[in-house]
Design a protein around this motif. Structure first.
Motif, PDB file in Angstrom:
ATOM      1  N   ALA A 107      -9.412  -4.047 -14.084  1.00 50.08           N
ATOM      2  CA  ALA A 107      -9.165  -5.369 -13.496  1.00 50.08           C
ATOM      3  C   ALA A 107      -7.905  -5.977 -14.095  1.00 50.08           C
ATOM      4  N   GLY A 108      -7.104  -6.603 -13.230  1.00 52.80           N
ATOM      5  CA  GLY A 108      -5.813  -7.108 -13.653  1.00 52.80           C
ATOM      6  C   GLY A 108      -5.824  -8.543 -14.134  1.00 52.80           C
ATOM      7  N   GLY A 109      -4.617  -9.057 -14.385  1.00 57.88           N
ATOM      8  CA  GLY A 109      -4.444 -10.327 -15.063  1.00 57.88           C
ATOM      9  C   GLY A 109      -4.060 -11.500 -14.197  1.00 57.88           C
ATOM     10  N   GLN A 110      -3.997 -11.319 -12.868  1.00 58.13           N
ATOM     11  CA  GLN A 110      -3.788 -12.472 -11.994  1.00 58.13           C
ATOM     12  C   GLN A 110      -5.169 -13.086 -11.725  1.00 58.13           C
ATOM     13  N   ALA A 111      -5.691 -13.691 -12.779  1.00 56.04           N
ATOM     14  CA  ALA A 111      -7.081 -14.154 -12.806  1.00 56.04           C
ATOM     15  C   ALA A 111      -7.223 -15.194 -13.902  1.00 56.04           C
ATOM     16  N   GLY A 122      -2.538  -7.472 -10.848  1.00 60.56           N
ATOM     17  CA  GLY A 122      -1.738  -8.179 -11.839  1.00 60.56           C
ATOM     18  C   GLY A 122      -1.728  -7.511 -13.192  1.00 60.56           C
ATOM     19  N   HIS A 123      -0.536  -7.333 -13.752  1.00 60.69           N
ATOM     20  CA  HIS A 123      -0.445  -6.673 -15.063  1.00 60.69           C
ATOM     21  C   HIS A 123       0.543  -7.364 -16.007  1.00 60.69           C
ATOM     22  N   GLU A 124       0.985  -8.557 -15.639  1.00 57.35           N
ATOM     23  CA  GLU A 124       1.905  -9.307 -16.500  1.00 57.35           C
ATOM     24  C   GLU A 124       1.257 -10.657 -16.785  1.00 57.35           C
ATOM     25  N   PHE A 125       0.654 -10.792 -17.981  1.00 61.75           N
ATOM     26  CA  PHE A 125      -0.148 -11.992 -18.235  1.00 61.75           C
ATOM     27  C   PHE A 125      -0.278 -12.245 -19.732  1.00 61.75           C
ATOM     28  N   MET A 126      -0.676 -13.465 -20.058  1.00 58.97           N
ATOM     29  CA  MET A 126      -0.907 -13.848 -21.450  1.00 58.97           C
ATOM     30  C   MET A 126      -1.945 -14.964 -21.478  1.00 58.97           C
ATOM     31  N   GLY A 127      -2.428 -15.262 -22.672  1.00 62.57           N
ATOM     32  CA  GLY A 127      -3.405 -16.331 -22.769  1.00 62.57           C
ATOM     33  C   GLY A 127      -4.003 -16.464 -24.145  1.00 62.57           C
ATOM     34  N   GLU A 128      -5.229 -17.017 -24.191  1.00 60.63           N
ATOM     35  CA  GLU A 128      -5.921 -17.315 -25.446  1.00 60.63           C
ATOM     36  C   GLU A 128      -7.170 -16.439 -25.561  1.00 60.63           C
ATOM     37  N   THR A 165      -1.954   9.879 -17.869  1.00 58.31           N
ATOM     38  CA  THR A 165      -1.102   8.865 -18.491  1.00 58.31           C
ATOM     39  C   THR A 165      -2.018   7.730 -18.965  1.00 58.31           C
ATOM     40  N   ALA A 166      -1.433   6.687 -19.522  1.00 60.21           N
ATOM     41  CA  ALA A 166      -2.229   5.586 -20.062  1.00 60.21           C
ATOM     42  C   ALA A 166      -2.933   4.810 -18.953  1.00 60.21           C
ATOM     43  N   GLY A 167      -3.993   4.104 -19.321  1.00 61.53           N
ATOM     44  CA  GLY A 167      -4.593   3.129 -18.427  1.00 61.53           C
ATOM     45  C   GLY A 167      -3.664   1.936 -18.272  1.00 61.53           C
ATOM     46  N   LEU A 168      -3.645   1.370 -17.072  1.00 60.59           N
ATOM     47  CA  LEU A 168      -2.819   0.200 -16.789  1.00 60.59           C
ATOM     48  C   LEU A 168      -3.684  -0.903 -16.193  1.00 60.59           C
ATOM     49  N   PHE A 169      -3.344  -2.137 -16.488  1.00 61.50           N
ATOM     50  CA  PHE A 169      -4.052  -3.273 -15.900  1.00 61.50           C
ATOM     51  C   PHE A 169      -3.659  -3.458 -14.438  1.00 61.50           C
ATOM     52  N   GLY A 170      -4.665  -3.767 -13.606  1.00 60.95           N
ATOM     53  CA  GLY A 170      -4.415  -4.230 -12.256  1.00 60.95           C
ATOM     54  C   GLY A 170      -3.652  -3.273 -11.381  1.00 60.95           C
ATOM     55  N   TYR A 171      -3.877  -1.979 -11.575  1.00 61.68           N
ATOM     56  CA  TYR A 171      -3.089  -1.013 -10.823  1.00 61.68           C
ATOM     57  C   TYR A 171      -4.007   0.012 -10.188  1.00 61.68           C
ATOM     58  N   HIS A 173       0.807  -1.225   0.000  1.00 64.93           N
ATOM     59  CA  HIS A 173       0.000   0.000   0.000  1.00 64.93           C
ATOM     60  C   HIS A 173       0.837   1.271   0.000  1.00 64.93           C
ATOM     61  N   PHE A 174       1.877   1.282  -0.847  1.00 69.75           N
ATOM     62  CA  PHE A 174       2.644   2.497  -1.053  1.00 69.75           C
ATOM     63  C   PHE A 174       2.066   3.350  -2.183  1.00 69.75           C
ATOM     64  N   MET A 175       1.175   2.762  -2.990  1.00 66.51           N
ATOM     65  CA  MET A 175       0.586   3.496  -4.107  1.00 66.51           C
ATOM     66  C   MET A 175      -0.809   3.978  -3.727  1.00 66.51           C
ATOM     67  N   PRO A 176      -1.113   5.258  -3.961  1.00 66.14           N
ATOM     68  CA  PRO A 176      -2.463   5.760  -3.683  1.00 66.14           C
ATOM     69  C   PRO A 176      -3.445   5.301  -4.752  1.00 66.14           C
ATOM     70  N   GLY A 177      -4.728   5.328  -4.402  1.00 67.17           N
ATOM     71  CA  GLY A 177      -5.761   5.079  -5.392  1.00 67.17           C
ATOM     72  C   GLY A 177      -6.227   3.651  -5.515  1.00 67.17           C
ATOM     73  N   MET A 178      -5.848   2.767  -4.570  1.00 69.08           N
ATOM     74  CA  MET A 178      -6.353   1.392  -4.580  1.00 69.08           C
ATOM     75  C   MET A 178      -7.685   1.326  -3.840  1.00 69.08           C
ATOM     76  N   GLU A 179      -8.542   0.400  -4.271  1.00 65.76           N
ATOM     77  CA  GLU A 179      -9.842   0.203  -3.624  1.00 65.76           C
ATOM     78  C   GLU A 179     -10.038  -1.276  -3.326  1.00 65.76           C
ATOM     79  N   LYS A 180     -10.662  -1.544  -2.175  1.00 66.99           N
ATOM     80  CA  LYS A 180     -10.938  -2.923  -1.807  1.00 66.99           C
ATOM     81  C   LYS A 180     -11.745  -3.616  -2.896  1.00 66.99           C
ATOM     82  N   GLY A 181     -11.314  -4.803  -3.286  1.00 68.65           N
ATOM     83  CA  GLY A 181     -11.976  -5.543  -4.351  1.00 68.65           C
ATOM     84  C   GLY A 181     -11.298  -5.446  -5.701  1.00 68.65           C
ATOM     85  N   ASP A 182     -10.240  -4.631  -5.816  1.00 68.58           N
ATOM     86  CA  ASP A 182      -9.515  -4.516  -7.091  1.00 68.58           C
ATOM     87  C   ASP A 182      -8.786  -5.815  -7.417  1.00 68.58           C
ATOM     88  N   ILE A 183      -8.927  -6.283  -8.652  1.00 68.62           N
ATOM     89  CA  ILE A 183      -8.175  -7.446  -9.136  1.00 68.62           C
ATOM     90  C   ILE A 183      -6.808  -6.957  -9.599  1.00 68.62           C
TER      91      ILE A 183
END
Length: 390
Positions: free
Chosen positions: A137-141, A59-65, A123-129, A47-57
């Motif tokens: 929503a992030g990619g650890q899912a 992860g931003h490093e992911f791949m798949g189908e 700045t740009a939108g980022l996953f899971g941040y 919790h060093f980054m501001p702007g997080m909310e309970k329930g946020d998914i």
């Protein structure tokens, strides 16, 4: 579906949450086959980054189908294709995207008004941040909705494993950009603070880009050993003076290029500035510990370059800016313009110049993710990079 969810400081859980759905014609849904815990995820965990909310998914490093595609993305993506998803969400059409400055895409941050107020310009939108970067929503899912999916993807050809290409979404292009923006010359010494996953990729990028000498600074034995295996001369800052050793290795002149692959949670042993940083952070008088920045400014050769891929989140104190100005130092920094680099880096993987999977030390199921956050943070069990399998 199952996903890793932020519930507060030091509290990430594997929860059952709703499956994502197509919300916009440019969306796609990706079934995640492999994801990873990134060092910057730890800033959220602690919790060093501001702007997080309970329930946020997270992860931003992911791949798949690809399993579903919106009507406006069907020309670029097909169901069944295998993709790495960059952590930076890009529209591909705004002025910044046209210039290749993808991490400052002007359209992908759906919380633009908030970002404009905090950063001056979005700045740009980022996953899971943080919600400052869109709260996506992030990619650890097990599944992820990918906005602007027609541009926010890297297609993966047959014959490459997930582990070889996963890091095209973040740490490989981050390390590459950190080295590339130094404009490395064949006579240069490049000093890299931090031998975590980004630092490891930066070391190998500096070697591939032709640096005369690469020096890596850390104190964790496993990280230093991996850095040495990648071609770096190592400095253990617990055992010797970084400034004295760098001057020895450069004939007293200092390194031409200095790279901060640590960021806001710098550790240092018994230095006055690091002790002050920890005290101020505890009292909420500053948000980031900037020991590495100060040390780079001091030891860098005059007219040299400081490259900063390490993430900073807010306010830092006691920065010797007069020193940097009088030495004529150039600063290059920012989140990674992932898609600027991925075609070239994918080619290098295919040609065998580098196999980024070297950095993986732990592979576990997704539901073990919460415990692995702590293992990674505390550097237990020789942990350098954690891969998760949903």
């Amino acid at each position: 579906m199952r996903a890793l969810v932020w519930h507060g400081a030091n509290d990430i859980r594997c929860d059952t949450v709703a499956d994502p759905e197509i919300e916009h014609p440019r969306d796609a849904i990706v079934k995640v086959t492999t994801c990873a815990i990134c060092g910057s995820d730890l800033h959220l965990h602690d919790h060093f980054m501001p702007g997080m909310e309970k329930g946020d998914i997270v992860g931003h490093e992911f791949m798949g189908e690809v399993v579903d595609v919106g009507t406006e993305a069907k020309g670029a993506l097909k169901v069944g294709e295998r993709v790495v998803i960059p952590f930076t969400i890009i529209c591909g059409e705004c002025d910044q995207c046209k210039r290749g400055n993808f991490s400052v895409c002007e359209r992908s941050n759906r919380n633009k008004a908030m970002a404009d107020k905090i950063f001056g310009h979005t700045t740009a939108g980022l996953f899971g941040y943080t919600h400052l970067t869109g709260g996506y929503a992030g990619g650890q899912a097990e599944y992820v909705r990918v906005p602007f999916a027609d541009r926010t993807h890297v297609k993966i050809p047959d014959g490459l494993t997930d582990e070889q290409v996963l890091f095209l979404g973040d740490i490989f292009p981050t390390g590459w950009q950190a080295a590339a923006q130094c404009d490395i010359q064949p006579t240069d010494t490049v000093a890299i603070w931090g031998c975590g996953p980004v630092g490891q990729m930066t070391i190998r990028s500096a070697v591939l880009l032709g640096a005369k000498q690469v020096i890596a600074i850390d104190r964790v034995p496993e990280r230093l050993a991996m850095a040495q295996a990648g071609g770096a001369t190592t400095i253990n800052f617990d055992e010797e003076s970084v400034v004295e050793r760098l001057n020895e290795l450069t004939g007293g002149k200092g390194p031409e290029k200095c790279i901060d692959a640590v960021g806001m949670e710098a550790h240092a042993t018994a230095t006055l500035d690091s002790m002050m940083d920890r005290a101020k952070q505890a009292l909420m008088l500053e948000s980031d510990r900037a020991h590495v920045l100060r040390e780079m400014m001091y030891v860098c050769r005059p007219a040299g370059t400081l490259s900063i891929p390490g993430v900073y989140g807010g306010l830092i104190d006691k920065i010797p800016f007069g020193m940097a100005m009088n030495k004529g130092l150039t600063f290059r920094m920012g989140q990674t313009h992932v898609n600027r680099w991925t075609d070239d880096l994918l080619r290098r993987i295919q040609e065998g110049q580098i196999d980024p999977s070297f950095v993986i030390t732990h592979t576990v199921p997704l539901d073990q993710g919460p415990e692995m956050y702590k293992t990674f943070r505390d550097k237990r069990d020789g942990c350098i990079k954690v891969v998760l399998k949903p």
